[in-house]
Design an enzyme around this catalytic site. Structure first.
Site, PDB file in Angstrom:
ATOM      1  N   GLY A 232     -29.027  13.709   1.709  1.00 17.70           N
ATOM      2  CA  GLY A 232     -30.126  13.710   2.674  1.00 17.70           C
ATOM      3  C   GLY A 232     -30.645  15.107   2.969  1.00 17.70           C
ATOM      4  O   GLY A 232     -31.855  15.343   3.016  1.00 17.70           O
TER       5      GLY A 232
ATOM      6  N   LYS B  13     -33.030  23.747   9.651  1.00 22.35           N
ATOM      7  CA  LYS B  13     -32.859  22.300   9.730  1.00 22.35           C
ATOM      8  C   LYS B  13     -32.309  21.913  11.095  1.00 22.35           C
ATOM      9  O   LYS B  13     -31.725  22.723  11.809  1.00 22.35           O
ATOM     10  CB  LYS B  13     -31.931  21.794   8.616  1.00 22.35           C
ATOM     11  CG  LYS B  13     -30.458  22.119   8.803  1.00 22.35           C
ATOM     12  CD  LYS B  13     -29.614  21.499   7.706  1.00 22.35           C
ATOM     13  CE  LYS B  13     -28.123  21.768   7.948  1.00 22.35           C
ATOM     14  NZ  LYS B  13     -27.282  21.213   6.877  1.00 22.35           N
TER      15      LYS B  13
ATOM     16  N   GLY C 178       0.782  -1.226   0.000  1.00 20.44           N
ATOM     17  CA  GLY C 178       0.000   0.000   0.000  1.00 20.44           C
ATOM     18  C   GLY C 178       0.813   1.275   0.000  1.00 20.44           C
ATOM     19  O   GLY C 178       0.249   2.371  -0.154  1.00 20.44           O
ATOM     20  N   GLU C 179       2.130   1.194   0.159  1.00 17.80           N
ATOM     21  CA  GLU C 179       2.962   2.390   0.124  1.00 17.80           C
ATOM     22  C   GLU C 179       2.992   2.975  -1.288  1.00 17.80           C
ATOM     23  O   GLU C 179       2.955   2.241  -2.283  1.00 17.80           O
ATOM     24  CB  GLU C 179       4.384   2.065   0.583  1.00 17.80           C
ATOM     25  CG  GLU C 179       4.481   1.706   2.050  1.00 17.80           C
ATOM     26  CD  GLU C 179       5.907   1.407   2.479  1.00 17.80           C
ATOM     27  OE1 GLU C 179       6.836   1.576   1.653  1.00 17.80           O
ATOM     28  OE2 GLU C 179       6.101   0.994   3.641  1.00 17.80           O
TER      29      GLU C 179
ATOM     30  N   HIS D  48     -15.672  24.380   2.397  1.00 13.19           N
ATOM     31  CA  HIS D  48     -16.904  24.265   3.182  1.00 13.19           C
ATOM     32  C   HIS D  48     -17.136  25.518   4.015  1.00 13.19           C
ATOM     33  O   HIS D  48     -18.269  25.982   4.152  1.00 13.19           O
ATOM     34  CB  HIS D  48     -16.832  23.021   4.067  1.00 13.19           C
ATOM     35  CG  HIS D  48     -18.108  22.714   4.786  1.00 13.19           C
ATOM     36  ND1 HIS D  48     -19.289  22.445   4.126  1.00 13.19           N
ATOM     37  CD2 HIS D  48     -18.388  22.640   6.109  1.00 13.19           C
ATOM     38  CE1 HIS D  48     -20.244  22.220   5.019  1.00 13.19           C
ATOM     39  NE2 HIS D  48     -19.723  22.335   6.223  1.00 13.19           N
TER      40      HIS D  48
END
Length: 327
Positions: free
Chosen positions: A237, A202, A43-44, A135
Site C-alpha cells: 500500500g 506520508k 501442533g507441537e 526494519h
C-alpha cells in the site's frame, strides 16, 4: 597430554525456506546438517540432530516468513537442542527477522515484540545473530551479544546499475528512510550515475496497520527515473501510493526496490496494476508461485549470507564485506 581441537562448521536449517538454506550451503560448500523436524498432531514441534554436534560452531538457519509463529518456535527448539547437545557456539541466522516492525511503543499499552523475540532467542541459547536489513538498526541493541547486521543494498544496487540509465532520483517512502536512500545513492554515484535524493511525506491514520497515504514529494523527481527503496514490501500500500504520487509529480518511471518481499494480501495485485516499471526484491523470504508476476525480479542473497557465515566462523570481520556501511 595436549589436545588440539579442530573447528567444525555446521549449518542446520529449519523448514522456513529450504531453497535459500540449500543455496547458502552450496555457497559454503558444506552439507546441511542431518536434522529431524516434525510436527505432532496437536501442533507441537519435534527436533533431533542426527549427527554429533558436540563442540561445533553451529548456525541455525530460519527465516521468519509464512507461518511466522511456528517458524520462530521451530528455531527456538533447534537452538535449545543444539545447546543441550553441547554445541560450542550457536548462531541464529534470520535472513528476515520476525516482528521487526514492533520495535517501539507507538501507543499506550502496546508490546515491543521485536525485543521479545530477541529475549526468546537469548533464552533458547543463541550466542550470536546474523540477519539482513532490520526494519530499524536499533533492534541490535535488544541483544546482549553480537549481531551481524547484513545489508542487501550492494546486491540490489549492482543489479539496478545495469538497468538504469540517467537522471536517477532515489526516493525514501518516508522521512525515516533517508539513510537507506543515501546508501543506494552512494552506490549509484560510485558507478557514475547522476543521482538526486527525495522522500515522500506520508500519513498513517492512528490505530491502523498496513495503511499509509502518500501526500507530497520532497525533492526533484520531474522527468527522472525514481528508484523507490524500502526494507520490505508487505501489502504494498505504501509503495504503490508513493509510485502514483511520483508519476503524478512528473517522474518518467518508477522502480521499486526492497530487501524483503513479504507480499501479503493485495500486494501482488497492487504492484501489477500500479505505475511501476519493475519490482526488485531478494529471496530472504520464499516467493511462492502465486506471488510471481511479470515485473518482479528476485535476486539471491545466498552468496552474501554464505560470506557472512564464513567470516563469523573464521573470526574475521563481517563489516569489511560492506566497507563498514552495514550498521
Amino acid at each position: 597430554m595436549e589436545v588440539v581441537t579442530k573447528k567444525k562448521l555446521i549449518l542446520a536449517a529449519g523448514r522456513g525456506h529450504p531453497e535459500l538454506s540449500s543455496e547458502v550451503a552450496a555457497n559454503l560448500n558444506v552439507p546441511l546438517a542431518d536434522v529431524v523436524l516434525s510436527t505432532f498432531a496437536n501442533g507441537e514441534i519435534y527436533c533431533r540432530y542426527g549427527e554429533n554436534i558436540r563442540s561445533a560452531d553451529i548456525f541455525v538457519f530460519q527465516t521468519h516468513g509464512g507461518n511466522i509463529n511456528d517458524l520462530l518456535m521451530e528455531q527456538m527448539i533447534m537452538i535449545d537442542a543444539a545447546k543441550r547437545a553441547s554445541a560450542k557456539r550457536i548462531t541464529a541466522v534470520c535472513p528476515f527477522y520476525g516482528y521487526a516492525r514492533q520495535d517501539r511503543k507507538a501507543e499506550g499499552r502496546e508490546p515491543i515484540t521485536a525485543r521479545l523475540v530477541a529475549d526468546m532467542l537469548t533464552c533458547a541459547g543463541a550466542d550470536r545473530v546474523v540477519t539482513v536489513d532490520l526494519h530499524t538498526g536499533q533492534i541490535q541493541g535488544f541483544f546482549d551479544y553480537p549481531v551481524d547486521h547484513l545489508t542487501a543494498v550492494p546486491v540490489i544496487a549492482d543489479y539496478l546499475v545495469g538497468t538504469l540509465e540517467r537522471d536517477i532520483t532515489v526516493v525514501a517512502p518516508d522521512a525515516g528512510g533517508g539513510k537507506l536512500a543515501r546508501r543506494f545513492g552512494t552506490k549509484f554515484e560510485e558507478k557514475g550515475l547522476d543521482v538526486e535524493l527525495a522522500f515522500i511525506d506520508k500519513r498513517r491514520p492512528k490505530g491502523t496497520h498496513n495503511v499509509a497515504v502518500a501526500t507530497e514529494v520532497v525533492g526533484d523527481v520531474e522527468g527522472r527515473t525514481c528508484v523507490l527503496v524500502d526494507d520490505m514490501i508487505d501489502t504494498a500500500g505504501t509503495v504503490t501510493s508513493a509510485a502514483e504520487l511520483l508519476i503524478d509529480r512528473g517522474a518518467r518511471e518508477v522502480v521499486i526496490a526492497a530487501t524483503h518481499g513479504v507480499l501479503s494480501g493485495p500486494a501482488v495485485d497492487r504492484l501489477k496494476n500500479g505505475p511501476v516499471k519493475e519490482v526488485v526484491v531478494t529471496n530472504t523470504l520464499p516467493i511462492t508461485d502465486d506471488k510471481q508476476f511479470d515485473t518482479l525480479r528476485v535476486l539471491s542473497i545466498a552468496p552474501l549470507l554464505g560470506a557472512a557465515i564464513d567470516a563469523v566462523f573464521s573470526d574475521e570481520s563481517v563489516s569489511s564485506l560492506f566497507g563498514g556501511d552495514n550498521l
